[in-house]
Design a protein around this motif. Structure first.
Motif, PDB file in Angstrom:
ATOM      1  N   PRO A 239      21.229 -28.424  19.066  1.00  0.00           N
ATOM      2  CA  PRO A 239      20.839 -27.302  18.216  1.00  0.00           C
ATOM      3  C   PRO A 239      22.058 -26.464  17.851  1.00  0.00           C
ATOM      4  O   PRO A 239      23.046 -26.435  18.587  1.00  0.00           O
ATOM      5  CB  PRO A 239      19.848 -26.516  19.072  1.00  0.00           C
ATOM      6  CG  PRO A 239      20.145 -26.933  20.480  1.00  0.00           C
ATOM      7  CD  PRO A 239      20.643 -28.335  20.410  1.00  0.00           C
TER       8      PRO A 239
ATOM      9  N   PHE B 208      12.131 -24.888  12.285  1.00  0.00           N
ATOM     10  CA  PHE B 208      13.274 -24.885  13.199  1.00  0.00           C
ATOM     11  C   PHE B 208      13.828 -23.466  13.282  1.00  0.00           C
ATOM     12  O   PHE B 208      14.196 -22.876  12.254  1.00  0.00           O
ATOM     13  CB  PHE B 208      14.356 -25.855  12.705  1.00  0.00           C
ATOM     14  CG  PHE B 208      13.895 -27.284  12.653  1.00  0.00           C
ATOM     15  CD1 PHE B 208      14.222 -28.180  13.668  1.00  0.00           C
ATOM     16  CD2 PHE B 208      13.120 -27.749  11.592  1.00  0.00           C
ATOM     17  CE1 PHE B 208      13.785 -29.494  13.631  1.00  0.00           C
ATOM     18  CE2 PHE B 208      12.687 -29.070  11.550  1.00  0.00           C
ATOM     19  CZ  PHE B 208      13.015 -29.932  12.574  1.00  0.00           C
TER      20      PHE B 208
ATOM     21  N   GLU C 261      15.911 -34.241  14.686  1.00  0.00           N
ATOM     22  CA  GLU C 261      14.657 -33.946  15.374  1.00  0.00           C
ATOM     23  C   GLU C 261      13.444 -34.335  14.533  1.00  0.00           C
ATOM     24  O   GLU C 261      12.407 -34.725  15.083  1.00  0.00           O
ATOM     25  CB  GLU C 261      14.607 -32.454  15.745  1.00  0.00           C
ATOM     26  CG  GLU C 261      15.593 -32.066  16.819  1.00  0.00           C
ATOM     27  CD  GLU C 261      15.401 -32.875  18.107  1.00  0.00           C
ATOM     28  OE1 GLU C 261      14.237 -33.142  18.483  1.00  0.00           O
ATOM     29  OE2 GLU C 261      16.409 -33.245  18.731  1.00  0.00           O
TER      30      GLU C 261
ATOM     31  N   VAL D 274      18.137 -30.553  12.268  1.00  0.00           N
ATOM     32  CA  VAL D 274      16.857 -30.684  11.580  1.00  0.00           C
ATOM     33  C   VAL D 274      16.553 -32.152  11.261  1.00  0.00           C
ATOM     34  O   VAL D 274      15.435 -32.641  11.488  1.00  0.00           O
ATOM     35  CB  VAL D 274      16.850 -29.837  10.292  1.00  0.00           C
ATOM     36  CG1 VAL D 274      15.608 -30.126   9.458  1.00  0.00           C
ATOM     37  CG2 VAL D 274      16.924 -28.351  10.634  1.00  0.00           C
TER      38      VAL D 274
ATOM     39  N   ILE E 106      11.622 -25.787  18.212  1.00  0.00           N
ATOM     40  CA  ILE E 106      10.958 -26.470  17.110  1.00  0.00           C
ATOM     41  C   ILE E 106       9.459 -26.270  17.290  1.00  0.00           C
ATOM     42  O   ILE E 106       8.931 -26.429  18.401  1.00  0.00           O
ATOM     43  CB  ILE E 106      11.295 -27.972  17.120  1.00  0.00           C
ATOM     44  CG1 ILE E 106      12.809 -28.175  17.118  1.00  0.00           C
ATOM     45  CG2 ILE E 106      10.669 -28.680  15.927  1.00  0.00           C
ATOM     46  CD1 ILE E 106      13.225 -29.605  17.438  1.00  0.00           C
TER      47      ILE E 106
END
Length: 359
Positions: A180, A231, A275, A272, A187
């Motif tokens: 991250p 996110f 994930e 982003v 998330i």
């Protein structure tokens, strides 16, 4: 009888739906068609107008469009996106399809077009559309079965279910994780009532407004299941993704339909993208597809393990506004996210091999 142009309205709807059934070919039964048409044409929030050509009382051609918000160098603009452009074979020599396209080109909004059939790509420059940079096409084969199904669908769609001979647990590539971009990162499901963050980017950038997001989340289950993710870093919304997990003849296929980021940093894009792909893989996707034009998103897809495919051409039409120098978009444009090819493959496979295909 003389040809006439009419808009889609209650009086013309029966003839339009008959032509739509012809253009879609016998790819699904009437009940499924009614469900798709009701959602796709009657419930959508963006009514860009559907124009029809009639020979007497028979509808012989159509062109549809959406009108949606984009960003152009940070400034909100409304653009038209054309789709569902079809003419009955009996009337193609008369150039009815071109007449409908010229009708669309008379509207006030600039028009953006991404991809299309070889005849479409050859015609648009002749109509003085300007070429824009192409969009990058990326795919991630999670399972051997998913890759085989995609290849069969492109060449021999009626044989797509043969890919089920490959065990579903045989892996190919898994999405690579990414850290991250800051502390207290999390998330969560993207609340339909929450607007996506506005990107800070130059060029032409695709947006997903709240009303469109709500409509897309109501896609008929026959076509797929939506996945909306938000996110956050330190409580701030830094990005959203909208994806679709669609049933195919040999399993599930994932589409990262739209990525909207608050900034253009590589760390945010990496997180982003990675994930979102990992969530689709956990939900059973055997193959994941994505489009991107922003260099940070393209790099994030490559870092997550996505492979490249031939790019998708993009074109621009406007009498007044010059073609943008860049474009960042995905499968959101018009109805590119609607996986009709997968539904058609399921139908063809069910006819050829009913014991193997998914209903």
């Amino acid at each position: 009888m003389p040809l006439s142009l009419r808009p889609l309205e209650p009086a013309t709807r029966p003839a339009f739906e008959a032509l739509l059934r012809e253009s879609w070919e016998p790819s699904w039964d009437d009940a499924i068609q009614r469900e798709i048409v009701a959602w796709r044409y009657r419930e959508r929030p963006s009514d860009g107008r559907t124009w029809l050509a009639f020979d007497g009382e028979r509808c012989v051609a159509m062109i549809d469009s959406f009108v949606r918000p984009w960003l152009l160098d940070g400034r909100p603009v409304m653009l038209r996106e054309h789709c569902d452009w079809y003419c009955a074979p009996s009337h193609r020599p008369a150039g009815i399809g071109v007449v409908l396209m010229r009708k669309l080109m008379q509207q006030k909004e600039p028009i953006v077009s991404v991809g299309g059939t070889p005849p479409t790509l050859a015609l648009l420059p002749k109509l003085r559309w300007a070429a824009m940079p192409s969009l990058d096409v990326r795919y991630l084969p999670i399972k051997a079965r998913g890759l085989a199904a995609g290849l069969l669908r492109r060449r021999w769609p009626e044989q797509e279910a043969l890919a089920r001979a490959i065990p579903g647990f045989v892996p190919l590539r898994r999405p690579r994780p990414a850290p991250p971009p800051g502390p207290d990162a999390r998330i969560e499901p993207w609340d339909p009532a929450e607007e996506a963050p506005t990107p800070r980017a130059a060029g032409l950038v695709e947006l997903l407004p709240r009303a469109e997001h709500d409509w897309m989340r109501r896609i008929p289950p026959t076509l797929g299941r939506p996945l909306s993710l938000a996110f956050r870093v330190a409580g701030a919304l830094v990005g959203v993704s909208f994806s679709l997990l669609a049933p195919a003849a040999a399993g599930l296929e994932g589409f990262i339909v739209h990525l909207q980021l608050a900034d253009g940093t590589q760390a945010t894009a990496d997180w982003v993208v990675a994930e979102t792909a990992r969530a689709l893989a956990r939900d059973g996707a055997g193959l994941i597809r994505c489009l991107a034009g922003d260099p940070a998103k393209t790099a994030a897809l490559e870092r997550a393990g996505f492979l490249g495919a031939p790019p998708r051409p993009a074109f621009w039409w406007s009498r007044d506004v010059p073609a943008p120098a860049s474009i960042d978009g995905g499968f959101l444009r018009a109805d590119d996210f609607v996986p009709l090819a997968l539904l058609r493959g399921r139908r063809l496979s069910a006819r050829a091999m009913p014991e193997r295909a998914i209903a």
